[in-house]
Scaffold this motif. Structure first.
Motif, short mmCIF file in Angstrom:
data_model
loop_
_atom_site.label_atom_id
_atom_site.label_comp_id
_atom_site.label_asym_id
_atom_site.label_seq_id
_atom_site.Cartn_x
_atom_site.Cartn_y
_atom_site.Cartn_z
N GLU A 1 11.21 7.54 -4.51
CA GLU A 1 12.23 6.49 -4.59
C GLU A 1 13.04 6.46 -3.29
OE1 GLU A 1 13.96 3.49 -7.28
OE2 GLU A 1 12.17 4.75 -7.38
N THR A 2 13.39 7.63 -2.78
CA THR A 2 14.16 7.71 -1.54
C THR A 2 13.38 7.12 -0.37
OG1 THR A 2 15.29 9.70 -2.33
CG2 THR A 2 15.35 9.28 0.04
N GLU A 3 12.06 7.41 -0.33
CA GLU A 3 11.22 6.88 0.74
C GLU A 3 11.17 5.35 0.67
OE1 GLU A 3 9.70 8.34 3.19
OE2 GLU A 3 9.35 10.44 2.68
N PHE A 4 10.97 4.82 -0.53
CA PHE A 4 10.91 3.36 -0.69
C PHE A 4 12.26 2.72 -0.37
CE2 PHE A 4 7.15 4.18 -3.57
CZ PHE A 4 6.23 3.53 -2.76
N CYS A 5 13.34 3.40 -0.74
CA CYS A 5 14.68 2.87 -0.43
C CYS A 5 14.90 2.76 1.07
CB CYS A 5 15.77 3.74 -1.06
SG CYS A 5 15.91 3.52 -2.84
N GLY A 6 14.30 3.70 1.83
CA GLY A 6 14.37 3.60 3.28
C GLY A 6 13.75 2.31 3.79
N LEU A 7 12.68 1.86 3.15
CA LEU A 7 12.06 0.58 3.52
C LEU A 7 12.96 -0.59 3.17
CD1 LEU A 7 8.35 1.21 2.41
CD2 LEU A 7 9.34 1.44 4.70
N LEU A 8 13.72 -0.47 2.07
CA LEU A 8 14.65 -1.54 1.70
C LEU A 8 15.75 -1.68 2.75
CD1 LEU A 8 15.09 -1.15 -2.17
CD2 LEU A 8 13.52 -2.62 -0.89
N ASN A 9 16.16 -0.57 3.35
CA ASN A 9 17.16 -0.64 4.43
C ASN A 9 16.62 -1.45 5.60
OD1 ASN A 9 18.94 0.95 2.96
ND2 ASN A 9 18.21 2.86 3.87
N VAL A 10 15.33 -1.29 5.89
CA VAL A 10 14.69 -2.09 6.94
C VAL A 10 14.63 -3.55 6.51
CG1 VAL A 10 12.55 -2.46 8.25
CG2 VAL A 10 13.34 -0.13 7.76
N ALA A 11 14.31 -3.79 5.24
CA ALA A 11 14.18 -5.16 4.72
C ALA A 11 15.49 -5.93 4.81
CB ALA A 11 13.68 -5.13 3.28
N GLU A 12 16.63 -5.25 4.75
CA GLU A 12 17.93 -5.93 4.81
C GLU A 12 18.14 -6.62 6.15
OE1 GLU A 12 20.76 -2.86 3.63
OE2 GLU A 12 21.17 -4.01 1.81
N ARG A 13 17.33 -6.30 7.15
CA ARG A 13 17.46 -6.94 8.47
C ARG A 13 16.54 -8.15 8.61
NH1 ARG A 13 17.69 -1.33 9.84
NH2 ARG A 13 15.53 -1.27 10.58
#
Length: 598
Positions: free
Chosen positions: A124-136
């Motif tokens: 979940e933490t790894e996927f959340c890191g991708l969501l941080n990228v997606a916010e841009r």
């Protein structure tokens, strides 16, 4: 047609998001009557409520003004609510306000993580890191009142029953950027919260021609089917969906008339790739060349269903690696060429070079007959249809960015001149160049359009943009092209793999599965083999340190053979590391991990 579609459910335009300890509550605050949306912070379940929960006097909930719900994303153990926190008005589409998403925020509904195994929490933490990228993510646009996914002609052709449907049900799924994210809201029938969003571009200007004012709009709609970054999404998949497929619609409104002209761009439509390996220009690789004719046929079948006749303009080089791609494309399309499919090969670099873009008139002469035959969409003052567009020009180069944008802007200019003559504003030989203010605005319109499309795919503005913006090549423009080419190299090799994963996650190209991701995780807990130690910054540092010590030893060589020997050892070490990195370049690049490349 241009009047507002009467929908049974008008979308909320402004809301307040309350952060309660156990739930988020989205409360409409635009003056319309409606229920609030409650979202559980435990598992993301949603339901409508008529009254807000009571606030704890000790723990006052945080409040955030929002302007739309983009959707909900489910991961391994938690769900994530995505909302628009800032918007910017950028113009109007047939009288309806259009907004750009300035920023969006992702709210976690992951309280259930406290009771999940460690491996699930790690994933979940790894996927959340991708969501941080997606916010841009950039280039997102929306309207509360009209359907941005459809061109003016397709909006006009909507039946009365379709116009009564909610906007998300009217939308063309190819261009609905948040199609996957809306699924859970659709299941709950939350129509008033279902906001369609497109990715692309929206540019607009008004300028005088004599005593009259022309209103010109340029819209780009990016297809989501094979969305991604420049080097990690090339060519077509087995279903004929191509990378960087963008529909561009140029709309002119003047003296009560409305004219629309649509063009499309997309990668060369058969399976090929160009996997980054630290070289400046990785080699082109044809994937299953025997599949090319079938995929090309499937691609053009889909285009004909939507746009009817298609003229494919291929701008790539006739020689070298690009020439091989062009040859396969030309051979594959030959068996479907006919009245409704045409193919034109135009070696842009050989004919136009780097500065003689006026030679595009040679290409125009080859395609003018198709443009005249298939026309454009035109309505009169009474919204009666005078003409319709019966075909589309499909332009491609390798990236479908730089050469493509120069070419499309030329075609758009010529068609706009036809339209202005048709409604009696221009004389028989009059051109846009005769009206300097209008001409300047038109150039800026297409330059900004090309830059925004390019940033989404490559990470930088378009190359050759100075010609589109100023009508000529400039020294500053050539220098900017050099800088942007280097930035693209860096992004392609060291950033875009993670960005591609974020896109795949957000668009539903990779759907998280607990059973699959735990037994064979897409993001393993530990890298193995060479990947476990491959670090380009470390390798580069060792090479530079080696050369530094080699130079230092060489300066002391006159003092004895020993210093010369050590100098050669340091040079040899540096060259060996550099050769090893070059031989294993793909491993040292930032690669997607969800859909692993070769």
């Amino acid at each position: 047609m241009m009047e507002k579609a009467e929908s049974e459910q008008k979308l909320y335009t402004r809301m307040r998001l309350w952060e309660f300890p156990d739930q988020y509550v989205v409360e409409p605050t635009d003056g319309s009557c409606g229920s609030s949306l409650a979202v559980s912070r435990v598992d993301g379940t949603m339901n409508l409520i008529d009254e807000l929960p009571e606030c704890d006097s000790v723990r006052v909930p945080k409040i955030q003004t929002i302007f739309g719900v983009i959707g909900m994303l489910k991961l391994v153990a938690g769900s994530y609510l995505i909302v628009i926190t800032e918007r910017e008005a950028v113009g109007a589409y047939f009288g309806h306000p259009i907004f750009r998403v300035s920023s969006f925020r992702i709210y976690p509904c992951d309280h259930s993580l406290k009771h999940t195994p460690n491996e699930q929490r790690r994933l979940e933490t790894e996927f959340c890191g991708l969501l941080n990228v997606a916010e841009r993510t950039s280039g997102l646009y929306f309207s509360y009142d009209t359907n941005l996914t459809l061109s003016a002609q397709r909006l006009y052709e909507l039946g009365d029953e379709s116009k009564l449907l909610p906007l998300w049900r009217q939308a063309d799924p190819r261009f609905l950027w948040n199609n996957y994210l809306l699924e859970s809201l659709i299941d709950k029938k939350l129509d008033r919260y279902l906001l369609p969003v497109i990715q692309g571009s929206f540019q607009h200007f008004q300028a005088a021609i004599g005593k009259d004012i022309a209103d010109v709009t340029l819209i780009a709609r990016r297809c989501t089917r094979r969305n991604g970054t420049r080097m990690w999404r090339r060519g077509a998949d087995s279903d004929g969906y191509v990378a960087n497929f963008v529909e561009s619609e140029q709309i002119m409104q003047m003296n009560g008339f409305t004219a629309s002209f649509v063009q499309i761009r997309g990668s060369i439509p058969f399976p090929w790739e160009q996997v980054v390996d630290l070289t400046y220009k990785p080699k082109f690789e044809i994937v299953k060349p025997q599949e090319a004719p079938r995929v090309v046929e499937r691609h053009f079948l889909d285009l004909r269903k939507t746009y009817r006749a298609v003229l494919a303009v291929d701008l790539v080089n006739k020689h070298g690696g690009e020439g091989r791609l062009s040859e396969i494309f030309a051979n594959a399309i030959q068996h479907i060429v006919g009245d409704d499919v045409r193919y034109v090969q135009f070696d842009f670099h050989r004919i136009c070079g780097h500065v003689h873009f006026e030679r595009l008139s040679i290409l125009y002469d080859q395609i003018a007959g198709f443009l005249e035959k298939n026309g454009y969409f035109l309505l009169n003052e009474k919204s009666e249809k005078l003409k319709e567009q019966l075909g589309v020009v499909r332009t491609n180069c390798i990236d479908c960015l730089d050469r493509t944008n120069v070419t499309q802007s030329m075609i758009g200019r010529r068609v706009l001149e036809w339209q202005l003559r048709r409604i009696g504003v221009f004389g028989a030989e009059e051109t846009i160049e005769a009206h300097p203010n209008f001409d300047e605005n038109f150039k800026i319109l297409w330059a900004d359009h090309g830059d925004e499309i390019s940033i989404q795919y490559s990470g930088t503005p378009a190359l050759k943009g100075d010609f589109v913006r100023y009508g000529r090549r400039t020294i500053q423009g050539i220098l900017n092209d050099g800088k942007n080419a280097l930035v693209r190299y860096y992004l392609n090799n060291f950033v875009d793999g993670t960005k591609q994963d974020a896109i795949d996650l957000l668009q539903g190209h990779y759907i998280v599965s607990v059973s699959r991701d735990l037994t064979s995780p897409a993001i393993p807990s530990q890298k193995t083999g060479l990947e476990a130690v491959a670090s380009f910054p470390l390798a580069l540092s060792l090479v530079l340190v080696g050369f530094f010590f080699a130079v230092m030893s060489l300066r002391r060589a006159p003092l004895g053979f020993r210093h010369l020997f050590f100098s050669l050892v340091w040079v040899g070490m540096s060259l060996a590391i550099a050769a090893f990195v070059k031989a294993n370049g793909r491993v040292f690049c930032n690669r997607p991990r969800l859909h692993k490349p070769r």
